[in-house]
Design a protein around this motif. Sequence first.
Motif, PDB file in Angstrom:
ATOM      1  N   GLU A 127       0.948  -1.268   0.052  1.00  0.00           N
ATOM      2  CA  GLU A 127      -0.167   0.092   0.076  1.00  0.00           C
ATOM      3  C   GLU A 127       0.902   1.079  -0.106  1.00  0.00           C
ATOM      4  N   THR A 128       1.941   1.473   0.833  1.00  0.00           N
ATOM      5  CA  THR A 128       2.917   2.295   1.013  1.00  0.00           C
ATOM      6  C   THR A 128       4.427   1.830   0.874  1.00  0.00           C
ATOM      7  N   LYS A 129       5.342   2.802   0.463  1.00  0.00           N
ATOM      8  CA  LYS A 129       6.552   2.458   0.472  1.00  0.00           C
ATOM      9  C   LYS A 129       7.123   3.560   1.441  1.00  0.00           C
ATOM     10  N   ASP A 130       8.503   2.961   2.030  1.00  0.00           N
ATOM     11  CA  ASP A 130       9.243   4.031   2.667  1.00  0.00           C
ATOM     12  C   ASP A 130      10.735   3.891   2.478  1.00  0.00           C
ATOM     13  N   ALA A 131      11.445   4.612   3.299  1.00  0.00           N
ATOM     14  CA  ALA A 131      12.941   4.215   2.736  1.00  0.00           C
ATOM     15  C   ALA A 131      13.688   3.054   3.153  1.00  0.00           C
ATOM     16  N   VAL A 132      12.887   2.410   4.217  1.00  0.00           N
ATOM     17  CA  VAL A 132      13.483   1.402   4.874  1.00  0.00           C
ATOM     18  C   VAL A 132      12.483  -0.033   4.528  1.00  0.00           C
ATOM     19  N   GLY A 133      11.651   0.148   3.648  1.00  0.00           N
ATOM     20  CA  GLY A 133      10.795  -0.906   3.128  1.00  0.00           C
ATOM     21  C   GLY A 133      10.019  -1.642   4.195  1.00  0.00           C
ATOM     22  N   SER A 134       9.412  -0.888   5.064  1.00  0.00           N
ATOM     23  CA  SER A 134       8.761  -1.507   6.293  1.00  0.00           C
ATOM     24  C   SER A 134       7.881  -2.473   5.817  1.00  0.00           C
ATOM     25  N   ASP A 135       6.847  -2.431   4.932  1.00  0.00           N
ATOM     26  CA  ASP A 135       6.124  -3.650   4.417  1.00  0.00           C
ATOM     27  C   ASP A 135       6.844  -4.786   4.311  1.00  0.00           C
ATOM     28  N   ALA A 136       8.071  -4.780   3.878  1.00  0.00           N
ATOM     29  CA  ALA A 136       8.589  -6.139   3.476  1.00  0.00           C
ATOM     30  C   ALA A 136       8.785  -6.950   4.663  1.00  0.00           C
ATOM     31  N   TYR A 137       8.720  -6.399   5.878  1.00  0.00           N
ATOM     32  CA  TYR A 137       8.847  -7.443   7.128  1.00  0.00           C
ATOM     33  C   TYR A 137       7.817  -7.147   8.106  1.00  0.00           C
ATOM     34  N   ALA A 138       6.664  -6.621   7.524  1.00  0.00           N
ATOM     35  CA  ALA A 138       5.550  -6.453   8.736  1.00  0.00           C
ATOM     36  C   ALA A 138       4.741  -7.660   8.912  1.00  0.00           C
ATOM     37  N   GLU A 139       4.183  -7.574   9.882  1.00  0.00           N
ATOM     38  CA  GLU A 139       3.637  -8.874  10.509  1.00  0.00           C
ATOM     39  C   GLU A 139       2.337  -9.307   9.265  1.00  0.00           C
ATOM     40  N   HIS A 140       1.801  -8.051   8.954  1.00  0.00           N
ATOM     41  CA  HIS A 140       0.536  -8.191   8.118  1.00  0.00           C
ATOM     42  C   HIS A 140       0.956  -7.420   6.806  1.00  0.00           C
ATOM     43  N   GLY A 141       2.009  -7.679   6.284  1.00  0.00           N
ATOM     44  CA  GLY A 141       2.483  -6.901   5.060  1.00  0.00           C
ATOM     45  C   GLY A 141       1.877  -7.878   4.060  1.00  0.00           C
ATOM     46  N   ILE A 142       2.029  -7.006   2.648  1.00  0.00           N
ATOM     47  CA  ILE A 142       1.000  -7.806   1.433  1.00  0.00           C
ATOM     48  C   ILE A 142       1.441  -9.112   1.260  1.00  0.00           C
ATOM     49  N   ILE A 143       2.770  -9.696   1.349  1.00  0.00           N
ATOM     50  CA  ILE A 143       3.237 -10.905   1.026  1.00  0.00           C
ATOM     51  C   ILE A 143       2.982 -11.797   2.180  1.00  0.00           C
ATOM     52  N   VAL A 155      12.756 -12.331  -1.333  1.00  0.00           N
ATOM     53  CA  VAL A 155      13.428 -11.792  -0.305  1.00  0.00           C
ATOM     54  C   VAL A 155      14.172 -10.705  -0.979  1.00  0.00           C
ATOM     55  N   CYS A 156      13.458  -9.341  -0.866  1.00  0.00           N
ATOM     56  CA  CYS A 156      14.597  -8.161  -1.212  1.00  0.00           C
ATOM     57  C   CYS A 156      13.657  -7.145  -0.793  1.00  0.00           C
ATOM     58  N   MET A 157      14.289  -5.756  -1.007  1.00  0.00           N
ATOM     59  CA  MET A 157      13.588  -4.586  -0.548  1.00  0.00           C
ATOM     60  C   MET A 157      13.148  -3.536  -1.484  1.00  0.00           C
ATOM     61  N   CYS A 158      13.477  -3.998  -2.949  1.00  0.00           N
ATOM     62  CA  CYS A 158      13.014  -3.199  -3.951  1.00  0.00           C
ATOM     63  C   CYS A 158      11.469  -2.905  -4.306  1.00  0.00           C
ATOM     64  N   GLU A 159      10.723  -3.833  -4.101  1.00  0.00           N
ATOM     65  CA  GLU A 159       9.549  -3.369  -4.287  1.00  0.00           C
ATOM     66  C   GLU A 159       8.879  -2.722  -2.993  1.00  0.00           C
ATOM     67  N   TYR A 160       9.562  -2.381  -1.891  1.00  0.00           N
ATOM     68  CA  TYR A 160       9.043  -1.812  -0.612  1.00  0.00           C
ATOM     69  C   TYR A 160       9.793  -0.627  -0.220  1.00  0.00           C
ATOM     70  N   THR A 161      10.619  -0.156  -0.906  1.00  0.00           N
ATOM     71  CA  THR A 161      11.310   0.994  -0.728  1.00  0.00           C
ATOM     72  C   THR A 161      10.858   2.299  -1.516  1.00  0.00           C
ATOM     73  N   ASP A 162      10.857   3.262  -1.063  1.00  0.00           N
ATOM     74  CA  ASP A 162      10.561   4.500  -2.091  1.00  0.00           C
ATOM     75  C   ASP A 162      11.428   4.946  -2.931  1.00  0.00           C
ATOM     76  N   HIS A 163      12.569   4.436  -2.641  1.00  0.00           N
ATOM     77  CA  HIS A 163      13.858   4.623  -3.703  1.00  0.00           C
ATOM     78  C   HIS A 163      13.928   3.789  -4.732  1.00  0.00           C
ATOM     79  N   GLY A 164      13.286   2.459  -4.674  1.00  0.00           N
ATOM     80  CA  GLY A 164      13.295   1.499  -5.637  1.00  0.00           C
ATOM     81  C   GLY A 164      14.765   0.725  -5.570  1.00  0.00           C
ATOM     82  N   HIS A 165      15.615   0.911  -4.661  1.00  0.00           N
ATOM     83  CA  HIS A 165      16.876   0.101  -4.363  1.00  0.00           C
ATOM     84  C   HIS A 165      16.744  -0.979  -3.378  1.00  0.00           C
ATOM     85  N   CYS A 166      17.630  -2.059  -3.507  1.00  0.00           N
ATOM     86  CA  CYS A 166      17.369  -3.211  -2.553  1.00  0.00           C
ATOM     87  C   CYS A 166      17.835  -3.303  -1.348  1.00  0.00           C
ATOM     88  N   GLY A 167      17.927  -1.991  -0.628  1.00  0.00           N
ATOM     89  CA  GLY A 167      18.251  -1.968   0.650  1.00  0.00           C
ATOM     90  C   GLY A 167      18.260  -0.614   1.270  1.00  0.00           C
TER      91      GLY A 167
END
Length: 337
Positions: free
Chosen positions: A83-99, A119-131
């Motif tokens: 739903e949302t992205k941020d600098a640290v890709g919070s949704d990637a490891y959220a308990e109720h994240g999309i995946i 397992v990567c960060m690029c889909e979840y970061t607002d800058h699109g990089h993998c970390g």
Amino acid sequence: MFYPQFRARRIRGKEVFRRMVSETTLSASDLIYPMFSAFGKGIRKEISSMPGIYQQSIEHIVAEAQEVKELGIPAVILFGIPETKDAVGSDAYAEHGIIQETIRALKKEVPGLAVITDVCMCEYTDHGHCGIIKDGDVENDATLELLAKEALSHARAGADMVAPSDMMDGRVMAIREILDENGFGNLPIMSYAVKYASGYYGPFREAAESTPAFGDRRSYQMDPANRREATREAQMDIEEGADIIMVKPGLPYLDIVRDLRNEFDLPVAVYNVSGEYSMIKAAASMGWIDEERVVMETMTGFKRAGADIILTYHAKDVARLIRKGYELALSTGCGCP
């Protein structure tokens, strides 16, 4: 007139004999189907550059996954659009994240289908990089902590396998350690061990909404000119605990698939990536190629090069063709150039 004692066409003349002596076999069990899970409901948006592939909300993911299972394809691999992205890709490891929510739904509604997670960060970061970004580049070791958290969250949600694709140094070990420490010692890791900085990923970036906001990924993905380095990368991941090693992309790197097959005893996977898929679809739409024939020839090429597992957006079509008893050398034309 002198005739050779051996004539290859004696065997090639009948389909039954061609099948009997085929050196390479392909089955639906060799395939993994990638899927893009999007936050929300009622979403089924076709990706413009990947005809037949969709961003889908969970209820549609479940419906297509049931179709995948019925076709005899044993596994899917999930990519998330949060739903949302941020600098640290919070949704990637959220308990109720999309995946995490998609995993739970699939394990409940499609039992018996293996669920693998990217397992990567690029889909979840607002800058699109993998970390995590520091001084304009991805900070390797700080990113490892987040990747490990992401993998653990997938395991807790019920994933059958995790597949780190970020290309950070040491990420397999970081993931293996956190899984083992939390009671997931039997959960396998399929590592994107050899992932090149490739131009073939363009359509995927539309699908996953992961285009970098600046720069590119060449500081952490491999140089397409390098061959020997691939063996070193795979060796490192094996030593860190990888159970399956992957080459990505597929077609331009068949030599790498063969190198890894010759060097290591672990299962080798290959990712038939978005650009490869889209080129076949585009050429077929123009009537320039026979789509079914080219797809099956491509899959056979991956197997012949040494791949045990093929991740491909063509998976459903391939499984249908196999079920119909498709023969690679169709009788439509001589196959002449």
